[in-house]
Design a protein around this motif. Structure first.
Motif, PDB file in Angstrom:
ATOM      1  N   ASP A  13       0.730  -1.087   0.132  1.00 20.45           N
ATOM      2  CA  ASP A  13      -0.284   0.167  -0.179  1.00 20.45           C
ATOM      3  C   ASP A  13       0.940   1.333   0.704  1.00 20.45           C
ATOM      4  O   ASP A  13      -0.095   2.342  -0.245  1.00 20.45           O
ATOM      5  CB  ASP A  13      -0.813  -0.121   1.078  1.00 20.45           C
ATOM      6  CG  ASP A  13      -0.238   0.321   2.622  1.00 20.45           C
ATOM      7  OD1 ASP A  13       1.547  -0.471   2.454  1.00 20.45           O
ATOM      8  OD2 ASP A  13      -0.582   0.250   3.542  1.00 20.45           O
ATOM      9  N   ARG A  15       1.640   3.181   1.636  1.00 20.60           N
ATOM     10  CA  ARG A  15       1.549   3.927   2.709  1.00 20.60           C
ATOM     11  C   ARG A  15       2.978   4.872   3.470  1.00 20.60           C
ATOM     12  O   ARG A  15       3.287   5.952   3.575  1.00 20.60           O
ATOM     13  CB  ARG A  15       0.833   3.817   4.129  1.00 20.60           C
ATOM     14  CG  ARG A  15      -0.242   5.035   5.000  1.00 20.60           C
ATOM     15  CD  ARG A  15      -1.401   4.305   5.461  1.00 20.60           C
ATOM     16  NE  ARG A  15      -1.842   3.498   4.818  1.00 20.60           N
ATOM     17  CZ  ARG A  15      -2.790   2.800   5.247  1.00 20.60           C
ATOM     18  NH1 ARG A  15      -3.400   2.197   6.139  1.00 20.60           N
ATOM     19  NH2 ARG A  15      -3.640   2.125   4.356  1.00 20.60           N
ATOM     20  N   TYR A  18       4.657   7.179   1.241  1.00 22.92           N
ATOM     21  CA  TYR A  18       3.823   8.074   1.492  1.00 22.92           C
ATOM     22  C   TYR A  18       3.800   9.612   1.969  1.00 22.92           C
ATOM     23  O   TYR A  18       3.579  10.921   2.199  1.00 22.92           O
ATOM     24  CB  TYR A  18       1.900   8.356   0.924  1.00 22.92           C
ATOM     25  CG  TYR A  18       1.991   7.322  -0.366  1.00 22.92           C
ATOM     26  CD1 TYR A  18       2.549   7.108  -1.437  1.00 22.92           C
ATOM     27  CD2 TYR A  18       0.524   6.850  -0.153  1.00 22.92           C
ATOM     28  CE1 TYR A  18       2.503   6.540  -2.162  1.00 22.92           C
ATOM     29  CE2 TYR A  18       0.179   6.001  -1.353  1.00 22.92           C
ATOM     30  CZ  TYR A  18       1.434   5.509  -2.416  1.00 22.92           C
ATOM     31  OH  TYR A  18       0.265   5.370  -3.705  1.00 22.92           O
ATOM     32  N   HIS A  71      -6.780  15.161  -1.826  1.00 20.79           N
ATOM     33  CA  HIS A  71      -6.824  13.404  -1.670  1.00 20.79           C
ATOM     34  C   HIS A  71      -8.810  12.909  -2.515  1.00 20.79           C
ATOM     35  O   HIS A  71      -8.355  11.902  -2.520  1.00 20.79           O
ATOM     36  CB  HIS A  71      -6.285  13.155  -0.812  1.00 20.79           C
ATOM     37  CG  HIS A  71      -7.299  13.345   1.044  1.00 20.79           C
ATOM     38  ND1 HIS A  71      -8.276  12.540   1.227  1.00 20.79           N
ATOM     39  CD2 HIS A  71      -7.335  14.170   1.222  1.00 20.79           C
ATOM     40  CE1 HIS A  71      -8.133  12.674   2.086  1.00 20.79           C
ATOM     41  NE2 HIS A  71      -8.099  13.672   2.435  1.00 20.79           N
ATOM     42  N   PRO A 131      -2.927   6.576  -6.712  1.00 20.01           N
ATOM     43  CA  PRO A 131      -2.817   6.387  -5.264  1.00 20.01           C
ATOM     44  C   PRO A 131      -1.506   7.431  -5.458  1.00 20.01           C
ATOM     45  O   PRO A 131      -2.091   7.959  -3.568  1.00 20.01           O
ATOM     46  CB  PRO A 131      -2.810   4.899  -5.401  1.00 20.01           C
ATOM     47  CG  PRO A 131      -2.535   4.168  -5.997  1.00 20.01           C
ATOM     48  CD  PRO A 131      -2.439   4.814  -7.696  1.00 20.01           C
ATOM     49  N   ARG A 134      -2.442  10.703  -4.852  1.00 16.54           N
ATOM     50  CA  ARG A 134      -3.744  11.227  -3.409  1.00 16.54           C
ATOM     51  C   ARG A 134      -2.740  11.479  -2.383  1.00 16.54           C
ATOM     52  O   ARG A 134      -3.316  11.645  -1.040  1.00 16.54           O
ATOM     53  CB  ARG A 134      -4.862   9.938  -3.670  1.00 16.54           C
ATOM     54  CG  ARG A 134      -6.165  10.248  -4.872  1.00 16.54           C
ATOM     55  CD  ARG A 134      -7.304   9.542  -4.161  1.00 16.54           C
ATOM     56  NE  ARG A 134      -7.221   8.605  -4.379  1.00 16.54           N
ATOM     57  CZ  ARG A 134      -7.529   7.456  -5.286  1.00 16.54           C
ATOM     58  NH1 ARG A 134      -6.827   8.185  -6.770  1.00 16.54           N
ATOM     59  NH2 ARG A 134      -7.179   6.664  -5.093  1.00 16.54           N
ATOM     60  N   GLY A 135      -2.571   9.677  -1.927  1.00 18.26           N
ATOM     61  CA  GLY A 135      -1.485   8.910  -0.736  1.00 18.26           C
ATOM     62  C   GLY A 135      -0.787  10.260  -0.115  1.00 18.26           C
ATOM     63  O   GLY A 135      -1.295  10.231   0.806  1.00 18.26           O
ATOM     64  N   LYS A 138      -3.090  13.528   1.192  1.00 17.38           N
ATOM     65  CA  LYS A 138      -3.812  12.618   1.944  1.00 17.38           C
ATOM     66  C   LYS A 138      -2.572  13.346   3.735  1.00 17.38           C
ATOM     67  O   LYS A 138      -3.102  13.634   4.361  1.00 17.38           O
ATOM     68  CB  LYS A 138      -4.093  12.040   2.094  1.00 17.38           C
ATOM     69  CG  LYS A 138      -5.300  11.105   3.447  1.00 17.38           C
ATOM     70  CD  LYS A 138      -5.823   9.697   3.112  1.00 17.38           C
ATOM     71  CE  LYS A 138      -6.346   9.448   4.688  1.00 17.38           C
ATOM     72  NZ  LYS A 138      -7.442   8.006   4.281  1.00 17.38           N
ATOM     73  N   ALA A 139      -1.629  12.082   3.524  1.00 17.35           N
ATOM     74  CA  ALA A 139      -0.775  11.906   4.538  1.00 17.35           C
ATOM     75  C   ALA A 139       0.132  13.389   4.678  1.00 17.35           C
ATOM     76  O   ALA A 139       0.248  13.634   5.619  1.00 17.35           O
ATOM     77  CB  ALA A 139       1.008  11.561   4.258  1.00 17.35           C
TER      78      ALA A 139
END
Ligand code: AMP
Ligand code: MG
Length: 353
Positions: A13, A15, A18, A71, A131, A134-135, A138-139
């Protein structure tokens, strides 16, 4: 400055990656970030000093505003001041086309620094389908201001290697999310006028927009060169753009006919951008294929790569075939014509229009 490469892992993912990119942005860094259209050069949109560095790294004129990436569609209310009567339309467009290659121009909220919008009272905003963009947004917890990651005036970047080619040593990092799926930039729709106005054709076809919003006006800068003193509504549509080093001539018309017209004009050592079916006609030329004549999705993915490829070749001049303007064809032909400074010839005629 050493530019770090962050590799996206298609099986995870991502994460942590990001968050790392977002931490760099929060500290004022510049990071190349993939979107589904082209790679963006991201900065924290609420940090005017970081945004100023985007203009500097790209050599972008200060009158050419940046696009805000958020995001999720629900974020848009925080950064825009949408009049009551527009809310339903914006909501409909957002739910139909986001995440995706649509940028909406809306009245801006005071929180957006003037440097992002080049002093305009409006702001361009979108939610990318990639992604990674967006990731990271968002972070970060704030919008990412990200124009295309190329040096100003050059073809846009559709791979992390392209971004390195233009920006290595000038920016802090590049997130490598692989080649861009769409390949041309987003469609920009100005919703602050009636009817809404297409400021730049892009990855979302005009026909799909018109199905939802009804007739859309097409800005003059989309289809032709503006006269001295004429101002486009998207400031970035004004100057010669996407240009390889050699001069480009676009040949319009049915594929067979435009191939034949180019064949009559080219000299050995010239460059040709053509549909795949016609590549073997040009044995004495440097050829870049644009994809099959019937597949505009592939042509959109290929167009910037084809233009960029000529920078490492010695072609004296470049002739390019061009799709019709239905669907994605409007964006592909706009990018080719802009690379040519709108120097266009209709197949069968040899006269420049
Ligand atoms: P790029 O990020 O390179 O795709 O460029 C962004 C494009 O969006 C440029 O052509 C800008 O002129 C256009 N743009 C950004 N903000 C606005 C705005 N507020 N009004 C009109 N056009 C805009
Ligand atoms: Mg650009």
């Amino acid at each position: 400055m050493q530019t770090e490469m962050f590799e996206v892992d298609p099986l995870s993912d991502n994460r942590k990656l990001y968050v790392r990119a977002a931490e760099a942005l929060a500290a004022g860094a510049l990071v190349g970030i993939p979107t589904e259209t082209v790679y963006g050069l991201g900065a924290d949109a609420l940090n005017p000093e970081a945004v100023a560095r985007v203009f500097e790294a790209k050599g972008r004129p200060s009158f050419d505003p940046l696009i805000l990436h958020v995001h999720h569609g629900k974020e848009v209310d925080k950064y825009t001041a949408i009049p009551e009567e527009l809310k339903e339309l914006v909501h409909t467009l957002a739910s139909k086309f986001w995440p995706g290659p649509l940028t909406m121009v809306l009245p801006k909220a005071d929180i957006i620094p003037d440097i992002v919008t080049s002093g305009l009272p409006t702001v361009a905003v979108r939610v990318s389908a990639h992604p990674a963009m967006r990731g990271v947004a968002k972070a970060l917890g704030r919008p990412v201001a990200a124009p295309s990651a190329n040096t100003s005036g050059r073809p846009s970047c559709t791979t992390a290697a392209d971004v390195m080619g233009d920006m290595e040593g000038k920016i802090d990092a590049v997130v490598d999310g692989g080649p861009c799926q769409v390949g041309v930039e987003s469609t920009i729709l100005d919703l602050t006028c009636t009817p809404p106005r297409l400021l730049r054709p892009g990855g979302l076809p005009l026909e799909a927009l018109e199905e939802v919003v009804g007739p859309v006006a097409v800005d003059k800068a989309v289809t032709g060169r503006l006269k001295d003193g004429e101002q486009p509504k998207a400031p970035g549509m004004k100057y010669r753009h996407y240009a390889p080093k050699a001069p480009v001539t676009v040949v319009t018309g049915p594929a067979e006919a435009s191939a034949r017209t180019i064949l009559q004009m080219v000299k050995p050592g010239d460059g040709v951008i053509c549909f795949d079916e016609f590549a073997e006609l040009f044995k004495e030329q440097e050829v870049e294929c644009l994809g099959p004549s019937q597949d505009k999705r592939i042509q959109a993915q290929r167009v910037f790569d084809a233009l960029r490829a000529f920078d490492s070749k010695d072609a004296a001049q470049i002739y390019a075939q061009c799709p019709d303007s239905q669907g994605l064809g409007l964006a592909i032909s706009n990018r080719l014509k802009k690379a040519a400074g709108f120097k266009t010839i209709a197949a069968g005629q040899k006269r420049v229009v």
